[in-house]
Design an enzyme around this catalytic site. Structure first.
Site, PDB file in Angstrom:
ATOM      1  N   TYR A  21       0.840  -1.190   0.000  1.00 41.27           N
ATOM      2  CA  TYR A  21       0.000   0.000   0.000  1.00 41.27           C
ATOM      3  C   TYR A  21       0.884   1.252   0.000  1.00 41.27           C
ATOM      4  O   TYR A  21       1.150   1.878   1.026  1.00 41.27           O
ATOM      5  CB  TYR A  21      -0.963  -0.004   1.207  1.00 41.27           C
ATOM      6  CG  TYR A  21      -1.823  -1.261   1.318  1.00 41.27           C
ATOM      7  CD1 TYR A  21      -1.959  -2.146   0.246  1.00 41.27           C
ATOM      8  CD2 TYR A  21      -2.498  -1.571   2.493  1.00 41.27           C
ATOM      9  CE1 TYR A  21      -2.735  -3.290   0.344  1.00 41.27           C
ATOM     10  CE2 TYR A  21      -3.280  -2.720   2.595  1.00 41.27           C
ATOM     11  CZ  TYR A  21      -3.380  -3.573   1.521  1.00 41.27           C
ATOM     12  OH  TYR A  21      -4.145  -4.708   1.627  1.00 41.27           O
ATOM     13  N   PRO A 168     -14.896  -6.913   2.573  1.00 44.59           N
ATOM     14  CA  PRO A 168     -16.038  -7.396   3.370  1.00 44.59           C
ATOM     15  C   PRO A 168     -17.346  -6.671   3.105  1.00 44.59           C
ATOM     16  O   PRO A 168     -18.405  -7.234   3.348  1.00 44.59           O
ATOM     17  CB  PRO A 168     -15.585  -7.145   4.816  1.00 44.59           C
ATOM     18  CG  PRO A 168     -14.631  -6.000   4.719  1.00 44.59           C
ATOM     19  CD  PRO A 168     -13.909  -6.199   3.415  1.00 44.59           C
TER      20      PRO A 168
HETATM   21  N1  LIG Z   1      -4.994  -9.391   1.393  1.00 41.46           N
HETATM   22  C1  LIG Z   1      -5.341  -8.838   0.256  1.00 41.46           C
HETATM   23  O1  LIG Z   1      -4.987  -9.327  -0.816  1.00 41.46           O
HETATM   24  C2  LIG Z   1      -6.181  -7.605   0.260  1.00 41.46           C
HETATM   25  C3  LIG Z   1      -6.725  -7.088  -0.934  1.00 41.46           C
HETATM   26  C4  LIG Z   1      -7.496  -5.933  -0.875  1.00 41.46           C
HETATM   27  C5  LIG Z   1      -7.749  -5.331   0.346  1.00 41.46           C
HETATM   28  N2  LIG Z   1      -7.201  -5.844   1.490  1.00 41.46           N
HETATM   29  C6  LIG Z   1      -7.446  -5.248   2.821  1.00 41.46           C
HETATM   30  O2  LIG Z   1      -8.830  -5.338   3.082  1.00 41.46           O
HETATM   31  C7  LIG Z   1      -9.366  -4.056   3.387  1.00 41.46           C
HETATM   32  C8  LIG Z   1     -10.769  -3.946   2.837  1.00 41.46           C
HETATM   33  O3  LIG Z   1     -10.836  -4.403   1.504  1.00 41.46           O
HETATM   34  P1  LIG Z   1     -11.412  -3.528   0.302  1.00 41.46           P
HETATM   35  O4  LIG Z   1     -11.062  -2.103   0.522  1.00 41.46           O
HETATM   36  O5  LIG Z   1     -11.008  -4.203  -0.941  1.00 41.46           O
HETATM   37  O6  LIG Z   1     -12.973  -3.753   0.401  1.00 41.46           O
HETATM   38  P2  LIG Z   1     -14.164  -3.185   1.303  1.00 41.46           P
HETATM   39  O7  LIG Z   1     -13.709  -2.803   2.655  1.00 41.46           O
HETATM   40  O8  LIG Z   1     -15.252  -4.191   1.174  1.00 41.46           O
HETATM   41  O9  LIG Z   1     -14.629  -1.915   0.480  1.00 41.46           O
HETATM   42  C9  LIG Z   1     -14.052  -0.674   0.635  1.00 41.46           C
HETATM   43  C10 LIG Z   1     -14.902   0.281  -0.185  1.00 41.46           C
HETATM   44  O10 LIG Z   1     -16.200   0.342   0.401  1.00 41.46           O
HETATM   45  C11 LIG Z   1     -16.537   1.690   0.660  1.00 41.46           C
HETATM   46  N3  LIG Z   1     -17.251   1.716   1.936  1.00 41.46           N
HETATM   47  C12 LIG Z   1     -16.792   1.379   3.167  1.00 41.46           C
HETATM   48  N4  LIG Z   1     -17.747   1.556   4.086  1.00 41.46           N
HETATM   49  C13 LIG Z   1     -18.830   2.011   3.420  1.00 41.46           C
HETATM   50  C14 LIG Z   1     -20.133   2.399   3.817  1.00 41.46           C
HETATM   51  N5  LIG Z   1     -20.511   2.326   5.111  1.00 41.46           N
HETATM   52  N6  LIG Z   1     -21.002   2.818   2.884  1.00 41.46           N
HETATM   53  C15 LIG Z   1     -20.642   2.886   1.578  1.00 41.46           C
HETATM   54  N7  LIG Z   1     -19.425   2.540   1.126  1.00 41.46           N
HETATM   55  C16 LIG Z   1     -18.534   2.114   2.041  1.00 41.46           C
HETATM   56  C17 LIG Z   1     -15.244   2.456   0.744  1.00 41.46           C
HETATM   57  O11 LIG Z   1     -15.424   3.767   0.265  1.00 41.46           O
HETATM   58  P3  LIG Z   1     -15.295   5.045   1.249  1.00 41.46           P
HETATM   59  O12 LIG Z   1     -13.844   5.307   1.418  1.00 41.46           O
HETATM   60  O13 LIG Z   1     -16.017   6.100   0.490  1.00 41.46           O
HETATM   61  O14 LIG Z   1     -15.976   4.679   2.533  1.00 41.46           O
HETATM   62  C18 LIG Z   1     -14.338   1.671  -0.208  1.00 41.46           C
HETATM   63  O15 LIG Z   1     -14.462   2.142  -1.527  1.00 41.46           O
HETATM   64  C19 LIG Z   1      -8.377  -3.070   2.769  1.00 41.46           C
HETATM   65  O16 LIG Z   1      -8.420  -1.846   3.451  1.00 41.46           O
HETATM   66  C20 LIG Z   1      -7.066  -3.795   2.933  1.00 41.46           C
HETATM   67  O17 LIG Z   1      -6.553  -3.560   4.243  1.00 41.46           O
HETATM   68  C21 LIG Z   1      -6.440  -6.969   1.454  1.00 41.46           C
END
Ligand SMILES: NC(=O)c1ccc[n+]([C@@H]2O[C@H](COP(=O)([O-])OP(=O)(O)OC[C@H]3O[C@@H](n4cnc5c(N)ncnc54)[C@H](OP(=O)(O)O)[C@@H]3O)[C@@H](O)[C@H]2O)c1
Length: 242
Positions: A21, A168
């Site tokens: 990141y 998630p």
């Molecule tokens: N191990 C891996 O390969 C891997 C890959 C990807 C991610 N990750 C980790 O997993 C975490 C989460 O994954 P992710 O970011 O892919 O998916 P996520 O948490 O499911 O989705 C994040 C997105 O959802 C939006 N969001 C969050 N809360 C919300 C709400 N209450 N209402 C509307 N939209 C909302 C966020 O936008 P806003 O900013 O506008 O809230 C962002 O665009 C990352 O931060 C990272 O630490 C790990």
């Protein structure tokens, strides 16, 4: 930085980052926001993806010297003497697994790491890894409508390993939105909260790591911990993934 600080203020005890990141920039940002860390806060990072492609592009890279360098940098950037949970971001297929995990085990013996986790692994890979080193967590993509890694979650449950679903809260963006929205409306909650409540109720080992850059979303997401789904609601939501 404001989101990170508010998260901790509201009781968040685990924050997930990675070398990937921003090539360490996010680790630095978290340290700027949160150091000195309050007791009980676990900032976990990941190593194993590096800009070592032919033209400097990101690629999986689990060579021992790369893992070691990324851990050393994370210690400096996070301003800690030990990383309590270090996750291998991906298994590098070109480096023997024993070398990748052996390096992390050595760093543990040197006092630089606490525990070791994996990310995006199959149940078979988890088994192989556990023969080499103790694994305490797995971070795979998983949510209400994407259950591809159900067998891995089941393996984690059986072994008492923490399962950190990434992506998630993606449920709102899926074709199943209508059913999630219907349950949300019945409960006076948002679809995102329903997705998180479903995950939290799925298993004791599940620890969702929703990402957000907004304080209002952070607060909304944390409130999902108090949302209770009835067995009927759970059943309707369970069916979305079948
Ligand atoms: N191990 C891996 O390969 C891997 C890959 C990807 C991610 N990750 C980790 O997993 C975490 C989460 O994954 P992710 O970011 O892919 O998916 P996520 O948490 O499911 O989705 C994040 C997105 O959802 C939006 N969001 C969050 N809360 C919300 C709400 N209450 N209402 C509307 N939209 C909302 C966020 O936008 P806003 O900013 O506008 O809230 C962002 O665009 C990352 O931060 C990272 O630490 C790990």
């Amino acid at each position: 930085m404001a989101v990170a600080r508010r998260a901790v203020e509201l009781g968040v005890t685990l924050i997930d980052t990675a070398y990937l990141y921003g090539g360490g920039a996010n680790e630095e940002l978290l340290a700027d926001a949160l150091h000195p860390y309050p007791d009980g806060l676990l900032v976990t990072t990941k190593v194993g993806v590096a800009r070592s492609g032919p033209s400097g592009e990101w690629q999986l890279d689990g060579r021992p010297d790369v893992l070691r360098a990324q851990v050393e940098q994370a210690l400096r950037r996070l301003r800690v003497e030990r990383i309590e949970l270090l996750q291998l971001h991906r298994i590098d297929p070109r480096t023997p697994l024993a070398d990748q995990l052996g390096t992390l085990r050595d760093l543990g013996s040197e006092g630089k790491l606490g525990r070791i986790g994996l990310s995006e692994v199959t149940a078979t890979e988890l088994d192989e890894a556990r023969k080499i080193v103790d694994i305490v967590s797995v971070q795979n993509r998983y949510n209400l409508v994407d259950r591809e890694h159900e067998p891995v979650l089941e393996a984690c449950e059986a072994a008492g390993i923490a399962f950190l679903p990434w992506r998630p809260v993606a449920a709102g963006a899926s074709g199943a939105r209508a059913e999630v929205a219907a349950v949300a409306a019945e409960l006076g909650a948002t679809a995102t909260q329903v997705a998180l409540a479903w995950l939290l109720g799925r298993s004791q080992v599940v620890l969702p790591i929703p990402g957000t850059a907004r304080i209002d979303h952070l607060e909304e997401n944390l409130a999902a911990a108090h949302l209770r789904l009835s067995p009927v609601h759970r059943d309707r939501l369970d069916r979305l993934g079948r």
